[in-house]
Write a protein that holds these residues in place. Structure first.
Motif, short mmCIF file in Angstrom:
data_model
loop_
_atom_site.label_atom_id
_atom_site.label_comp_id
_atom_site.label_asym_id
_atom_site.label_seq_id
_atom_site.Cartn_x
_atom_site.Cartn_y
_atom_site.Cartn_z
N TYR A 131 32.35 44.26 41.55
CA TYR A 131 32.13 43.85 40.15
C TYR A 131 31.31 44.92 39.43
O TYR A 131 30.34 45.39 40.00
CB TYR A 131 31.42 42.49 40.09
N PRO A 132 31.71 45.31 38.22
CA PRO A 132 32.91 44.94 37.48
C PRO A 132 34.16 45.23 38.31
O PRO A 132 34.22 46.26 38.98
CB PRO A 132 32.86 45.82 36.23
N ASN A 133 35.12 44.29 38.22
CA ASN A 133 36.22 44.28 39.17
C ASN A 133 37.45 45.07 38.73
O ASN A 133 37.93 44.93 37.61
CB ASN A 133 36.62 42.81 39.42
N ASN A 134 37.92 45.89 39.63
CA ASN A 134 39.24 46.50 39.51
C ASN A 134 40.16 45.72 40.42
O ASN A 134 39.88 45.61 41.61
CB ASN A 134 39.18 47.96 39.96
N PRO A 135 41.22 45.10 39.96
CA PRO A 135 41.87 45.30 38.66
C PRO A 135 41.58 44.25 37.58
O PRO A 135 42.03 44.42 36.46
CB PRO A 135 43.35 45.19 39.04
#
Ligand code: PLP
Length: 384
Positions: free
Chosen positions: A172-176
């Motif tokens: 986090y912040p998460n890809n995708p």
């Protein structure tokens, strides 16, 4: 000659077909808009390049860098952690990396024995799984679903699995999906990590690409450090993917394990790059803010345009990506093939991130606004 079991278990590269099609389309001279890859289109900020030129001129920077990172670099990371998160660590709790990927794929080698389990998010960055397999471990998938705000459901993991878990991957912040996690979630993670004695490994290369409240560090949670390692990167924060530098911070025992693996695998990151990275962390907030604003603006324009066309786009909270539902009942790979064939655009099928993501596709925000408008015109012509 036989490949190792680890190599044999590596997941197949699901993009092969799409990749081949893309290359053929480009070779045929078609005007392809590439929204596939998460590699910043803008150059590294000029101030960073200028500082680097001074660092590269120093002969003492030309020898093997060896070790966990220079004293100066590690102290800069210590100061950045304090400045950015108000987290106090020591240089012994820092390891310089050849990008976050280096740390992610090598961590399991330090902590896994045969039969040990690593919890991996689905959708998730492929390095969590490949690093586990290459270290002889097993994975247990944690689905990230819209109904849970793309956070893993920790209660749903059986006790007999927890008993074998050595590492839980978080991103986090998460890809995708571009989702964020909050303090309450991290507190829960830490309580499980303490109960079952595993490492909560936070992959945070998008820590500075946020569009609202700045994301927190898990190390902000009191008493968490012994069970936490976090991976940060210069790649996206400062458009420095090609420079290959990142760092790990966390409990000393975890950092020592990672360092022991790396000491036997590589000889560190070019000292001039460590010098400039450490300097940028402490002196380039304005440049980072400018990059953040750019992606926020692009995310807004693209989201608005796609929603107008009827696409279900998740509200982007950060990262370089939009996470969009595949319309109708198509599989993500079929949809993305169709977008390439009929729309001359490359977008990434969710299936590339795991089976729970097959209902989605990912758009990388790595093109300028005029091209975003051109892409929207092409989406409009697809008439979904
Ligand atoms: C989730 C995630 N983790 C790690 C990485 C690798 O980052 P680095 O360039 O620092 O190796 C990426 C790169 O795209 C990523 O998306």
């Amino acid at each position: 000659m036989e490949y190792s079991n680890g190599i044999k278990k590596l997941p197949p590269y699901v993009f092969v077909d799409l990749d081949r099609k893309k290359k053929a389309a480009i070779a045929a001279g078609r005007d392809i808009i590439n929204l596939g890859i998460g590699d910043p289109d803008k150059p590294t900020p000029k101030s960073i390049i200028r500082y680097f030129k001074k660092c590269v001129d120093k002969p003492e920077n030309h020898q093997y860098p060896i070790g966990r990172g220079t004293t100066t670099f590690r102290q800069s990371v210590v100061d950045w952690m304090k400045k950015r998160f108000n987290v106090v660590i020591t240089p012994a709790e820092v390891e310089c990396l050849i990008g976050a990927k280096d740390g992610i794929t090598h961590l399991p080698l330090a902590f896994l024995n045969p039969g040990d389990i690593v919890l991996v998010p689905d959708p998730g960055y492929p390095g969590y799984t490949s690093g586990t397999y290459l270290a002889g471990g097993e994975t247990y998938v944690m689905p990230l679903e819209a109904k849970n705000k793309f956070l893993p459901d920790l209660e749903a993991i059986p006790e007999e699995i927890y008993n074998k878990v050595k590492i839980m991957w978080l991103n986090y912040p998460n890809n995708p999906t571009s989702a964020m996690a909050d303090r309450k979630f991290y507190e829960k993670v830490i309580s499980y990590a303490k109960k079952y004695d595993f490492i909560a490994a936070q992959d945070a290369p998008y820590s500075e690409i946020y569009f609202g409240k700045p994301p927190m560090s898990i190390l902000e949670i009191e008493g968490a450090k012994e069970h936490v390692v976090e991976f940060y990167s210069m790649s996206k924060t400062f458009n420095m993917t090609g420079w290959r530098i990142g760092f790990a911070v966390g409990g000393e025992k975890i950092i020592n394990g990672l360092a022991a693996v790396k000491e036997n695998m590589d000889s560190g990151t070019f000292t001039a790059i460590q010098d400039v990275a450490g300097w940028a962390l402490l002196n380039c907030d304005r440049e980072a803010a400018k990059i953040r604003r750019l992606y926020k603006r692009r995310a807004g324009v693209f989201t608005k345009g796609l929603r107008k066309l009827g696409y279900e786009v998740l509200k982007s909270q950060g990262t370089l990506y939009l996470w969009v539902r595949v319309p109708g009942s198509m599989k993500s790979m079929d949809f993305c093939s169709m977008v390439l064939d009929k729309g001359d655009m490359v977008v990434t099928p969710g299936i590339g991130f795991g089976k729970y993501a097959d209902g989605y596709f990912r758009i990388a925000l790595t093109v300028d606004e005029p091209l975003i408008h051109k892409a929207l015109d092409r989406f409009a012509k697809l008439k979904i």
